[in-house]
Structure formats: structure tokens, C-alpha cells
Design an enzyme around this catalytic site. Structure first.
Site, short mmCIF file in Angstrom:
data_model
loop_
_atom_site.label_atom_id
_atom_site.label_comp_id
_atom_site.label_asym_id
_atom_site.label_seq_id
_atom_site.Cartn_x
_atom_site.Cartn_y
_atom_site.Cartn_z
N ASP A 99 0.79 -1.23 0.00
CA ASP A 99 0.00 0.00 0.00
C ASP A 99 0.82 1.29 0.00
OD1 ASP A 99 0.82 0.23 2.73
OD2 ASP A 99 -0.98 -0.85 3.41
N HIS A 114 6.45 -7.90 -1.30
CA HIS A 114 5.41 -8.29 -2.25
C HIS A 114 5.14 -7.22 -3.29
CE1 HIS A 114 3.93 -11.42 0.94
NE2 HIS A 114 4.95 -11.84 0.24
N CYS A 122 6.50 -3.43 -17.57
CA CYS A 122 6.21 -4.22 -18.76
C CYS A 122 7.23 -5.35 -18.80
CB CYS A 122 6.30 -3.37 -20.01
SG CYS A 122 6.22 -4.37 -21.51
N CYS A 141 1.42 -0.75 -22.45
CA CYS A 141 2.77 -0.24 -22.20
C CYS A 141 3.10 0.83 -23.24
CB CYS A 141 3.76 -1.40 -22.29
SG CYS A 141 5.46 -0.82 -22.46
N ASN A 218 0.15 -8.35 17.62
CA ASN A 218 -1.02 -8.87 16.90
C ASN A 218 -2.09 -9.14 17.94
OD1 ASN A 218 -2.86 -10.48 15.31
ND2 ASN A 218 -1.15 -10.94 13.93
P1 NAD Z 1 -3.28 -11.23 6.84
O1 NAD Z 1 -4.56 -10.57 6.42
O2 NAD Z 1 -3.11 -12.67 6.53
O3 NAD Z 1 -3.11 -11.05 8.43
C1 NAD Z 1 -3.36 -9.84 9.06
C2 NAD Z 1 -3.01 -9.98 10.53
O4 NAD Z 1 -3.14 -8.71 11.13
C3 NAD Z 1 -3.90 -10.96 11.31
O5 NAD Z 1 -3.08 -11.86 12.01
C4 NAD Z 1 -4.67 -10.06 12.27
O6 NAD Z 1 -4.90 -10.69 13.52
C5 NAD Z 1 -3.74 -8.88 12.41
N1 NAD Z 1 -4.38 -7.60 12.71
C6 NAD Z 1 -5.63 -7.19 12.38
N2 NAD Z 1 -5.84 -5.94 12.82
C7 NAD Z 1 -4.69 -5.55 13.42
C8 NAD Z 1 -4.28 -4.34 14.06
N3 NAD Z 1 -5.09 -3.28 14.16
N4 NAD Z 1 -3.01 -4.28 14.56
C9 NAD Z 1 -2.18 -5.34 14.47
N5 NAD Z 1 -2.53 -6.50 13.89
C10 NAD Z 1 -3.76 -6.61 13.36
O7 NAD Z 1 -2.12 -10.36 6.22
P2 NAD Z 1 -0.60 -10.70 6.03
O8 NAD Z 1 -0.06 -11.51 7.14
O9 NAD Z 1 0.05 -9.41 5.67
O10 NAD Z 1 -0.61 -11.60 4.74
C11 NAD Z 1 0.61 -11.95 4.25
C12 NAD Z 1 0.63 -11.78 2.78
O11 NAD Z 1 -0.23 -12.73 2.20
C13 NAD Z 1 0.15 -10.48 2.22
O12 NAD Z 1 1.16 -9.54 2.15
C14 NAD Z 1 -0.29 -10.87 0.85
O13 NAD Z 1 0.73 -10.60 -0.08
C15 NAD Z 1 -0.46 -12.33 0.90
N6 NAD Z 1 -1.76 -12.68 0.46
C16 NAD Z 1 -2.57 -13.53 1.13
C17 NAD Z 1 -3.79 -13.88 0.61
C18 NAD Z 1 -4.71 -14.87 1.22
O14 NAD Z 1 -5.04 -14.81 2.36
N7 NAD Z 1 -5.19 -15.80 0.45
C19 NAD Z 1 -4.21 -13.32 -0.52
C20 NAD Z 1 -3.39 -12.45 -1.15
C21 NAD Z 1 -2.19 -12.14 -0.66
ZN ZN Z 2 6.71 -2.70 -23.06
#
Ligand code: NAD
Ligand code: ZN
Length: 251
Positions: A99, A114, A122, A141, A218
Site C-alpha cells: 500500500d 510483495h 512491462c 505499455c 497482533n
Molecule cells: P493477513 O490478512 O493474513 O493477516 C493480518 C493480521 O493482522 C492478522 O493476524 C490479524 O490478527 C492482524 N491484525 C488485524 N488488525 C490488526 C491491528 N489493528 N493491529 C495489528 N494486527 C492486526 O495479512 P498478512 O499476514 O500481511 O498476509 C501476508 C501476505 O499474504 C500479504 O502480504 C499478501 O501478499 C499475501 N496474500 C494472502 C492472501 C490470502 O489470504 N489468500 C491473498 C493475497 C495475498
Molecule cells: Zn513494453
């Protein structure tokens, strides 16, 4: 019980952040309540295969995400981390977030495991761009488009979001820089990550092996909680406010 840890007692700090870091800014997390993947089918939105099959659909989803994040502001936790970098000897952010909120809060040394919602590239010609502003309306592109106008065989291709999608590899140089910082750290603070997405979830082990003190922030337990010396079951802003007590004010 209040944490006995203060960032000011350490000199080489790594903040390892996940989606929970930005939750208090209003950015949806991936899992749990309000998780973005409950609303969207990621297989049709965030992988190379989907992009090749239907780039317009994938861009619609990413423009939606860019729109959501553009409306969000860095929170007090992001600002405290940026202040740590200003006033403490060595502070690095290793983030799974795409973000850009750490940078918007003022952090300079940020490794984005990530990728970023704001980076475009591209894969055919190597063109790159970083655009924080508008939705990406022209999806082609520009370099390939210019080439297509001059050569009959050159077909224009789509810009690709500079994000590590499902099935993509992480950038070797970003992982290396992150591991170097973790290996040199004396304090590693993990914030808001569910610690289930590999290989990122494994990185805190590097700091552990290096003998750093490990703190997990967390509200919930994670599969990696046992690795940590201290677990703070509160939100990112609450816990960082506590850890940063006594931090000198930045410029
Ligand atoms: P996540 O959504 O899996 O976990 C978020 C964590 O933040 C949870 O453990 C939650 O308890 C905690 N949390 C919530 N509110 C909070 C707060 N206010 N303060 C502190 N903690 C808080 O996210 P992640 O661990 O960043 O995921 C890892 C990576 O997984 C991401 O960067 C993404 O690239 C990838 N990803 C996962 C999925 C999927 O779940 N299928 C999809 C796309 C990408
Ligand atoms: Zn190109």
C-alpha cells in the site's frame, strides 16, 4: 502486562509488517473480518495466468484496490516507525504490504517483499513506472505501443502491476536486503501479520538466529508466536505507542 521493551534501548531495529499494520488506516486485511479475499476470487484477479487470460478484469480489480488505498492515510503506528528511523541509529522496514503507507508516513528504508500497488512494469521491454495518482486508464505499455506503431510485428502489451502475485517469486534482491537487515538486527518487531504466507513468514527466523530480541504485535495468536520473546496482544498503534515511549521527537 506492560512490555518491558523500549525501542530506545536498541540500535539496529527491523519492523516486519503485514496487513494488520494498515488495518487502522482502513486498508482491508486479507483474512479475517473484512478480508478482501472474501469479496474477490483471487484466482481470477491476482495471478499471472489470470492477467494473461483477462488483463482488463485484473486491472479493474487493481484499480479498485488503488482507489481504496488512495483514500487511506498512514496511521500513528506508521508515523512512529518513520520517527524511529529519523532518531535511532539504524531502522529498516521489511513489509509484506503493497500500500505504500510506510513511505507516505516518511519511512525511507523500506523493503517491499510483495511489490507495490503503485509500481507498474512491462515484462516484455522492461518499461517501469511509479504513479501514485490516477487510476490506470491506458492499460498498454507506452514503449511497446510506440514500437507497435513502427513495426508490423510489434503488438502492444499490457502494463502489469508491480506486485508479487500468487505463483510469482519474490525479488531476490529485496529478499537479500531484507535478510541482511534481519541478520544484523538486535530488535525485530513483527506487526499485524498472520505469519502463514511463505516465504515471508519465515523471515523472522533470521533475526532469531542472529540473537535479536523478537516482539510480536497482533491482537491474535499466530503460528509463529512461539518464536517470539514478547507477544503484545493489542493493535499496531497501541503497541507501538508503548514501545516508543521516550522516543525523541523527529524534525
Ligand atoms: P493477513 O490478512 O493474513 O493477516 C493480518 C493480521 O493482522 C492478522 O493476524 C490479524 O490478527 C492482524 N491484525 C488485524 N488488525 C490488526 C491491528 N489493528 N493491529 C495489528 N494486527 C492486526 O495479512 P498478512 O499476514 O500481511 O498476509 C501476508 C501476505 O499474504 C500479504 O502480504 C499478501 O501478499 C499475501 N496474500 C494472502 C492472501 C490470502 O489470504 N489468500 C491473498 C493475497 C495475498
Ligand atoms: Zn513494453
Amino acid at each position: 502486562m506492560p512490555s518491558p521493551i523500549r525501542v530506545t534501548d536498541f540500535s539496529r531495529i527491523v519492523f516486519f509488517t503485514g496487513a494488520g499494520m494498515s488495518a487502522e488506516s482502513g486498508v482491508p486485511t486479507y483474512r479475517g473480518k473484512g478480508g478482501i479475499w472474501k469479496e474477490y476470487d483471487f484466482e481470477s484477479c491476482a495471478c499471472q495466468e489470470a492477467f494473461e487470460r483477462d488483463p482488463d478484469h485484473v486491472w479493474e480489480f487493481h484499480n479498485y484496490r488503488r482507489g481504496l488505498v488512495r483514500k487511506c492515510e498512514p496511521n500513528e503506528g506508521h508515523r512512529l516507525i518513520a520517527r524511529c528511523e529519523q532518531v535511532l541509529p539504524s531502522v529498516t522496514v521489511v513489509t509484506q504490504n503493497i500500500d505504500g503507507l510506510h513511505q507516505r508516513a516518511g519511512s525511507k528504508r523500506v523493503h517491499e517483499l510483495h511489490g507495490s500497488l503503485w509500481k507498474l512494469r512491462c515484462d516484455r521491454c522492461g518499461w517501469r513506472d511509479e504513479d501514485f495518482s490516477a487510476p490506470v486508464d491506458d492499460l498498454l505499455c507506452p514503449a511497446c505501443k510506440a514500437l507497435a506503431a513502427t513495426t508490423p510485428r510489434g503488438t502492444p502489451v499490457y502494463k502489469r502491476p508491480g506486485i508479487v502475485w500468487f505463483g510469482d517469486s519474490l525479488s531476490g534482491s529485496v529478499v537479500q536486503a531484507s535478510c541482511q537487515a534481519l541478520d544484523a538486527s538486535d530488535l525485530m518487531i513483527s506487526i499485524g501479520t498472520s505469519a502463514v504466507v511463505f516465504p515471508a513468514a519465515q523471515l523472522p527466523v533470521v533475526a532469531k538466529r542472529a540473537g535479536a530480541t523478537l516482539v510480536e504485535i497482533n491482537p491474535e495468536d499466530t503460528p509463529m508466536s512461539e518464536l517470539y520473546d514478547h507477544c503484545m496482544r493489542s493493535t499496531a498503534t497501541e503497541a507501538l505507542t508503548e514501545l516508543c515511549q521516550g522516543l525523541p521527537s523527529g524534525s
